[in-house]
Design an enzyme around this catalytic site. Structure first.
Site, mmCIF file in Angstrom:
data_model
loop_
_atom_site.group_PDB
_atom_site.id
_atom_site.type_symbol
_atom_site.label_atom_id
_atom_site.label_comp_id
_atom_site.label_asym_id
_atom_site.label_seq_id
_atom_site.Cartn_x
_atom_site.Cartn_y
_atom_site.Cartn_z
ATOM 1 N N TRP A 355 95.615 -35.899 -3.886
ATOM 2 C CA TRP A 355 95.825 -35.708 -5.328
ATOM 3 C C TRP A 355 95.614 -34.255 -5.729
ATOM 4 O O TRP A 355 95.922 -33.863 -6.853
ATOM 5 C CB TRP A 355 94.913 -36.632 -6.131
ATOM 6 C CG TRP A 355 93.432 -36.296 -6.116
ATOM 7 C CD1 TRP A 355 92.667 -35.954 -5.050
ATOM 8 C CD2 TRP A 355 92.557 -36.292 -7.250
ATOM 9 N NE1 TRP A 355 91.362 -35.726 -5.439
ATOM 10 C CE2 TRP A 355 91.264 -35.933 -6.777
ATOM 11 C CE3 TRP A 355 92.726 -36.561 -8.601
ATOM 12 C CZ2 TRP A 355 90.157 -35.831 -7.617
ATOM 13 C CZ3 TRP A 355 91.610 -36.462 -9.434
ATOM 14 C CH2 TRP A 355 90.349 -36.101 -8.951
ATOM 15 N N ASP A 356 95.111 -33.455 -4.807
ATOM 16 C CA ASP A 356 94.936 -32.024 -5.038
ATOM 17 C C ASP A 356 96.199 -31.404 -5.623
ATOM 18 O O ASP A 356 96.148 -30.572 -6.538
ATOM 19 C CB ASP A 356 94.632 -31.290 -3.725
ATOM 20 C CG ASP A 356 93.429 -31.843 -2.991
ATOM 21 O OD1 ASP A 356 93.102 -33.024 -3.189
ATOM 22 O OD2 ASP A 356 92.830 -31.096 -2.201
ATOM 23 N N GLU A 498 83.419 -39.425 -4.874
ATOM 24 C CA GLU A 498 83.517 -40.178 -3.624
ATOM 25 C C GLU A 498 82.160 -40.522 -3.011
ATOM 26 O O GLU A 498 82.110 -41.091 -1.914
ATOM 27 C CB GLU A 498 84.379 -39.390 -2.641
ATOM 28 C CG GLU A 498 85.817 -39.285 -3.117
ATOM 29 C CD GLU A 498 86.652 -38.303 -2.317
ATOM 30 O OE1 GLU A 498 87.887 -38.467 -2.301
ATOM 31 O OE2 GLU A 498 86.080 -37.364 -1.727
ATOM 32 N N LYS A 611 79.489 -36.395 -6.364
ATOM 33 C CA LYS A 611 80.048 -35.362 -5.500
ATOM 34 C C LYS A 611 80.801 -34.324 -6.318
ATOM 35 O O LYS A 611 80.703 -33.120 -6.085
ATOM 36 C CB LYS A 611 80.993 -36.007 -4.481
ATOM 37 C CG LYS A 611 81.755 -35.030 -3.597
ATOM 38 C CD LYS A 611 82.724 -35.769 -2.687
ATOM 39 C CE LYS A 611 83.515 -34.817 -1.800
ATOM 40 N NZ LYS A 611 84.467 -35.533 -0.922
ATOM 41 N N GLN A 612 81.588 -34.811 -7.296
ATOM 42 C CA GLN A 612 82.474 -33.923 -8.040
ATOM 43 C C GLN A 612 82.793 -34.543 -9.389
ATOM 44 O O GLN A 612 82.400 -35.663 -9.692
ATOM 45 C CB GLN A 612 83.768 -33.706 -7.266
ATOM 46 C CG GLN A 612 84.551 -34.987 -7.024
ATOM 47 C CD GLN A 612 85.702 -34.804 -6.049
ATOM 48 O OE1 GLN A 612 85.889 -33.744 -5.482
ATOM 49 N NE2 GLN A 612 86.468 -35.839 -5.846
#
Length: 781
Positions: A355-356, A498, A611-612
């Site tokens: 998805w980057d 994640e 994580k993000q």
């Protein structure tokens, strides 16, 4: 380790990334950061002489292969063209012996050339000055140029150089090629023909050499070598003190997947084309080829040129570095290929697309080069075959996009097993390919973003509507009915964070699925009313009328987590009930993922740690759905719990900090993003550069500090420059028009290069621009 203060030979600042001291224990950083490419192929920047621990990588986009049925498809590491076996008076040259002075290895971002220079004393009274140059042509996508210049400062010396095509390489042990056929034509033109083991992609790699002494061509009879997976030539000559050798090598790379060969491909025809191209390149020579290459890059910088006047010169260099790598990693030449998470700079993530691309890289192209943005979305259209197969295999309808994508028809290619579990000692299962499903709506969102920003109805009619309709059909089949609560849920997923696996009702996933279905319903009604023929076509293909009935019955019953009494939206059903710990040791870490030195993934899953960006990403993509108070409360809550262990995370948090007017935090996060690859951490880029982060750097500058957004189909501009920035200028495409935007703390100037008029909203006020217009930058007054 890296120096960012050097200028180009003509004095231009902000274009050079350099290494001023060589260390054989820190090879990978510069190999990746200084990698070269042109979107067709990428060349990792290993040194010409060989060292233990080096990674020599040459990747050609789209040439995926599986080593065997137990491994996933990956970009194969093609034969090496850069290694030179250099011997001085019979001894192999290495920087680990002798004395090295005035060492410099630099990547010239403007001209996309790698240059390494130093003076070397062999410890026996001989001293030589070396200069190595290298480029991967942007003008001729199949060409690589290399040049070595050696001047004898104290001599004389007997110098020999062996060079060729070395296929004794692998992907960390996996060999993707049959041995192939080797030839040397006229003692000059080297050729290697290889075929991948499973995908049966043919490679034709050629190389040739030219020698000059003191600027004059010399004929040196080569020693020829053909051995297992290698074809090479060796040259030996004596150089007196004061003499100079120029050793040029040009190489060409072709594959059977090259679009130019089409459906009429034949190996003999490709060999003929490749050999002819090699001879032409050899005749041109390094300097002429490089001149054409630099002219092509000059057009890139003219089109993408961004200006930042900052008290910290690194800011501009960081954005230019991002632009450079976005160009060298993007397959602008071929819509059958995507962008790898490490670009073409290393073996990390096996060349797969995530998805980057849609969320972090595509916006750069939507607003800077819409034609390339369209090509990248056409890649996803071609991937509908694999997406439909994945949905069917998992018991769903419609199109369920793979978490990791390779060749469009491959479907899911995420590896099943990953790193070791520090508690159990067992290999960790990678669940993303099974249950990280938000990528399906991410792609639908990207299609919508592109269309609303460009007005490209041709794309929508051929590709876009079909993607949106079929992904909505998937989500409708994916929803789970909760009888007790009278709502549809999405359970057992991995969200953008994640570190939380097998969660129910991840807010990002649920909201984006709702968005996807609602968007499909809007376009259904639009086509039914305005384009009956197109509507009929898609109805026949996808049974739209029945799909619409399902969407209608389910949309308003999808559970969308709402803010609690503290205005916090739960990231998932259980996140807010998990244990809170002090994350300070993991926030200021030398290496990402340091929390796993103390906890395994299951244990991290039971902590309030992310994580993000997860909820924050939702606020960035669907910002109109949430109030400023809710966004700010959640930002403050989740920021302290986010480790930014993914390179995707910092840019999103920076943009939101800009939105909230926290300039200091926004800039700090932007600066951290620029240092993911360029920063002092020696091993941060060992597996390759961070593609999403590089797109995110541009997003920080243009969508964050300049406040560029597409909201409700309208272009918005609300700049909030960092305090130490005096100017930010950049090009911006909107609805087929090119704008030149210039922002200072006091005013915003917009030039409409294309002509006509354009409507936009500046700091909340509707404005119109004909040829040019200037507005007060009210956010800083």
């Amino acid at each position: 380790m890296l120096n960012y203060n050097k200028t180009l030979p003509d004095g231009a600042p902000g274009w050079v990334v350099s290494e001023d001291q060589f260390s054989s224990l820190a090879l990978a950083k510069c190999e990746a950061v200084m990698s070269l490419g042109n979107g067709y192929m990428g060349l990792r920047s290993a040194t010409e002489e060989s060292y233990v621990g080096e990674k020599r990588n040459l990747f050609v986009n789209g040439t995926f292969n599986r080593f065997d049925e137990l491994e996933v498809s990956e970009l194969p590491n093609a034969a090496d063209l850069t290694k030179l076996d250099i011997r001085i008076d019979g001894k192999r040259f290495t920087l680990e012996q002798g004395e090295v002075k005035a060492y410099s290895r630099s990547l010239n971002l403007r001209d996309a050339e790698l240059v390494r220079t130093f003076i070397w004393n062999n410890g026996e009274g001989k001293e030589l000055e070396f200069t190595f140059r290298r480029f991967v042509s942007l003008d001729s996508l199949h060409v690589i140029g290399l040049k070595m210049e050696v001047k004898v400062l104290r001599g004389p010396v007997n110098l020999s150089v062996s060079s060729g095509i070395d296929a004794q390489v692998s992907n960390s042990g996996s060999q993707h090629f049959h041995e192939g056929e080797k030839r040397i034509y006229d003692k000059t033109y080297l050729e290697l023909i290889q075929t991948t083991t499973e995908s049966k992609v043919d490679f034709a790699i050629g190389a040739s050499h030219r020698l000059k002494v003191d600027g004059q061509l010399v004929e040196v009879a080569p020693a020829m070598e053909i051995d297992r997976r290698i074809v090479a030539v060796g040259y030996s000559l004596r150089l007196e003190e004061g003499q100079s050798l120029t050793f040029e090598k040009v190489a060409t790379v072709y594959t059977s997947r090259d679009k130019e060969f089409g459906d009429n491909y034949s190996l003999p025809a490709m060999r003929e084309v490749a050999l002819a191209a090699l001879k032409t390149a050899q005749e041109s020579g390094y300097d002429a080829l490089f001149s054409s290459h630099t002219a092509a890059w000059a057009k890139v910088w003219e089109n993408y040129g961004i200006t930042i006047e900052s008290s910290n010169p690194f800011d501009l260099l960081g954005v230019r570095f991002a632009h450079y790598h976005l160009v060298v990693m993007t397959p602008a030449h071929d819509n059958r290929m995507g962008i790898g998470a490490k670009g073409l700079s290393g073996e990390g993530y096996k060349g797969h697309s995530f998805w980057d691309t849609e969320i972090f890289i595509l916006p750069f192209y939507i607003y800077s080069n819409p034609e390339i943005a369209r090509s990248l979305l056409e890649y996803r259209y071609l991937g509908l075959e694999g997406a439909r197969n994945k949905a069917k295999e998992n018991g769903f309808a419609g199109a369920m996009y793979p978490w990791e994508a390779a060749w469009p028809s491959d479907g899911e290619v995420t590896p099943v097993w990953g790193a070791v579990d520090i508690v159990t000692g067992e290999q960790t299962k990678i669940w993303s390919g099974f249950i990280e499903q938000h990528i399906t709506s991410d792609i639908a969102y990207a299609v919508w973003h592109y269309f609303r920003s460009t007005g490209d109805t041709d794309f929508m009619e051929k590709y876009g509507y079909e993607i949106i309709f079929d992904t909505a059909i998937f989500w409708a089949s994916r929803l789970e009915w909760n009888e007790a609560l009278g709502r549809y849920e999405i359970n057992e997923v991995v969200g953008p964070d994640e570190y939380k696996e097998h969660v129910d009702n991840n807010a990002f996933t649920n909201y984006m699925a709702h968005f996807n279905i609602e968007l499909a319903m809007d376009y259904y009604q639009e086509l039914e009313a305005q384009s009956p023929e197109l509507f009929a076509r898609y109805d026949e293909l996808l049974n739209l009328k029945e799909a619409h009935k399902v969407w209608e019955s389910k949309l308003n019953l999808i559970y969308l987590p709402q803010p609690n009494e503290d205005l916090i939206i739960p990231q998932d059903d259980t996140y807010l009930q998990k244990e809170i710990i002090d994350l300070t040791p993991y926030k200021d870490q030398e290496k990402v993922g340091s929390i796993f030195n103390d906890y395994n993934l299951d244990q991290v899953g039971n902590l309030q740690v992310s994580k993000q960006a997860d909820i924050m990403m939702l606020f960035f993509l669907l910002e109109n759905k949430f109030s400023p108070e809710v966004k700010r409360a959640n930002y403050q809550y989740y920021e302290e719990k986010t480790l930014h262990d993914s390179s995707l995370s910092l840019s999103t948090h920076s943009i939101l900090a800009s939105d909230f007017g926290d300039k200091e935090l926004a800039y700090r996060l932007f600066h951290r993003a620029t240092e993911i690859d360029l920063g002092p951490k020696v091993h941060s880029s060992d597996a390759g550069i961070h593609s999403a982060s590089l797109g995110g750097i541009w997003e920080c500058a243009v969508m964050g500090f300049a406040g560029v957004r597409m909201l409700d189909g309208k272009l918005h501009l609300a700049p909030k420059l960092p305090e130490h920035w005096d100017r930010l200028s950049f090009p911006l495409y909107w609805q087929g028009k090119r704008l030149e935007v210039n922002i200072t703390p006091q005013e915003i100037s917009i030039t409409n290069v294309t002509g006509g008029s354009i409507q936009l909203i500046v700091h909340g006020k509707q404005q119109e621009v004909h040829e040019s217009a200037t507005f007060a930058n009210t956010s800083t007054l």
